[in-house]
Design a protein around this motif. Structure first.
Motif, short mmCIF file in Angstrom:
data_model
loop_
_atom_site.label_atom_id
_atom_site.label_comp_id
_atom_site.label_asym_id
_atom_site.label_seq_id
_atom_site.Cartn_x
_atom_site.Cartn_y
_atom_site.Cartn_z
N TYR A 33 0.82 -1.20 0.00
CA TYR A 33 0.00 0.00 0.00
C TYR A 33 0.86 1.25 0.00
O TYR A 33 1.96 1.27 0.53
CB TYR A 33 -0.92 0.04 1.23
N ASP A 34 0.36 2.31 -0.60
CA ASP A 34 1.03 3.59 -0.76
C ASP A 34 2.09 3.54 -1.86
O ASP A 34 2.82 4.49 -2.05
CB ASP A 34 1.69 4.08 0.53
N ARG A 121 -8.83 -1.83 -7.23
CA ARG A 121 -8.81 -0.37 -7.08
C ARG A 121 -9.41 0.33 -8.30
O ARG A 121 -9.37 -0.17 -9.41
CB ARG A 121 -7.37 0.13 -6.88
N ASP A 143 -7.68 -4.76 -1.47
CA ASP A 143 -7.55 -3.33 -1.73
C ASP A 143 -8.72 -2.87 -2.60
O ASP A 143 -8.80 -3.20 -3.78
CB ASP A 143 -6.23 -3.04 -2.43
N SER A 145 -9.47 0.53 -2.82
CA SER A 145 -9.28 1.97 -2.89
C SER A 145 -9.88 2.55 -4.17
O SER A 145 -9.81 1.95 -5.24
CB SER A 145 -7.78 2.31 -2.86
N GLY A 146 -10.47 3.75 -4.04
CA GLY A 146 -10.93 4.46 -5.22
C GLY A 146 -12.17 3.91 -5.87
O GLY A 146 -12.33 4.02 -7.10
N SER A 167 -7.72 -2.22 2.61
CA SER A 167 -7.78 -0.81 2.21
C SER A 167 -9.15 -0.48 1.64
O SER A 167 -9.59 -1.09 0.67
CB SER A 167 -6.70 -0.47 1.18
N ALA A 169 -9.81 2.98 1.27
CA ALA A 169 -9.57 4.41 1.08
C ALA A 169 -10.31 4.95 -0.15
O ALA A 169 -10.55 4.22 -1.12
CB ALA A 169 -8.07 4.67 0.94
N GLU A 170 -10.68 6.22 -0.06
CA GLU A 170 -11.30 6.94 -1.18
C GLU A 170 -12.61 6.28 -1.63
O GLU A 170 -12.80 5.95 -2.79
CB GLU A 170 -10.34 7.05 -2.35
N ASN A 171 -13.49 6.09 -0.68
CA ASN A 171 -14.83 5.58 -0.97
C ASN A 171 -15.87 6.51 -0.34
O ASN A 171 -15.57 7.68 -0.08
CB ASN A 171 -14.96 4.14 -0.47
N ASN A 187 -6.81 0.85 6.17
CA ASN A 187 -6.78 2.18 5.57
C ASN A 187 -8.19 2.56 5.15
O ASN A 187 -8.75 1.97 4.23
CB ASN A 187 -5.85 2.21 4.36
N ASN A 191 -13.03 9.00 3.43
CA ASN A 191 -14.40 8.53 3.37
C ASN A 191 -15.30 9.58 4.03
O ASN A 191 -14.94 10.76 4.08
CB ASN A 191 -14.52 7.16 4.04
#
Length: 292
Positions: A33-34, A121, A143, A145-146, A167, A169-171, A187, A191
């Motif tokens: 991640y990242d 993602r 994951d 994300s997005g 993860s 993230a970004e939901n 992560n 959100n």
């Protein structure tokens, strides 16, 4: 003369049957991640190796043609959970890893039972149901994300006893689901999660949790019952207005020290940390944030 002809034939034929070099196995470290890794090169490599002409009975048949001959109807079906399109034609499957990134799927596709790593993602997934992972007991990393996830059923992850990294993230989540017991990293940055969307004991029994990312949400307070295993806590850019002496420490034990906590980020919250000095007495380092 017959001997010379046979020798020449062997000289020409041997290079043609040399086996192609084996497909290099993917490195899982490339997808930590990242780390922003593009799937373009991976997909292109896989396609180029598979799209070489298939020699059969002296006739060359391309991979695209062979797939069309197998099932014309399948390739015309939109890539949703209700289709019969095999996941490993829709996504990329390599050594227990499934890569379904940026293909506009709206639901979790059916996964091979040996799947350990799922990367989905930047799609259009809106909901995760408990049935999505009911038979996948080998998952270690997921994951999402997005995506556009608004709802996760409580039982969706709780039975994934091997899951370590998740993860979301970004939901568009407003609450967290029940989390699996061996989770080491969560992560949920970016959100819409509020404090009432996190149960009081959500993290208490997660004794392996080391990395918790909840930045850029709508939390009004620091989550309760943070486990001793926690090393990194990100709470930046929320709506946190106050903390207590028991948020990180134990007010009834002045000798208590959080030995594993290395970083707490609280910048971007409407709280002046200098007014709560006793709340950090057990920490080896002060949180990042506003002190005046």
């Amino acid at each position: 003369m017959e001997t010379l002809q046979a020798t020449f034939f062997l000289f020409v034929f041997v290079p043609l049957v040399n086996p192609a070099p084996p497909l290099q196995q993917e490195s899982l470290q490339s997808y930590e991640y990242d780390t922003d890794v593009s799937m373009g090169s991976l997909t292109q490599q896989d396609y180029e190796m598979q799209s070489k002409d298939i020699r059969k009975d002296g006739t060359n048949v391309s991979l695209d043609t062979s797939l069309m001959l197998q099932s014309d109807d399948q390739l015309d079906v939109p890539p949703t959970k209700d289709t019969n399109l095999p996941t490993c034609l829709l996504c990329v499957c390599l050594s227990g890893s499934v890569y379904c990134e940026e293909i506009d799927i709206e639901a979790v596709p059916p996964l091979p039972k040996e799947t350990a790593y799922l990367y989905a993602r930047f799609n259009k997934i809106k909901r995760i149901a408990a049935s999505d992972f009911a038979d996948i007991t080998t998952l270690r990393r997921i994951d999402f994300s997005g995506n556009r996830i608004e709802e996760i059923e409580d039982g969706a992850f709780s039975k994934l006893l091997l899951l370590e990294e998740l993860s979301l993230a970004e939901n568009r989540l407003v609450k967290l689901p029940v989390l699996p017991p061996k989770l080491t990293s969560l992560n949920a940055n970016q959100n819409r999660i509020k404090s009432r969307g996190i149960k009081a004991n959500a993290f208490k029994k997660l004794t392996n949790l080391a990395y918790l990312y909840l930045g850029h949400n709508a939390l009004e307070s620091v989550p309760l019952n943070l486990p001793e295993s926690l090393r990194i806590l990100h709470l930046q850019y929320n709506n946190i207005t106050s903390i207590t002496d028991d948020t990180f420490c134990k007010s009834n034990n002045t000798r208590y020290i959080r030995t594993r906590m290395d970083e707490i980020r609280m910048e971007g919250n409407p709280i002046v940390l200098a007014k709560h000095v006793n709340a950090f007495s057990c920490l080896r380092m002060l949180p990042v944030g506003t002190y005046y």
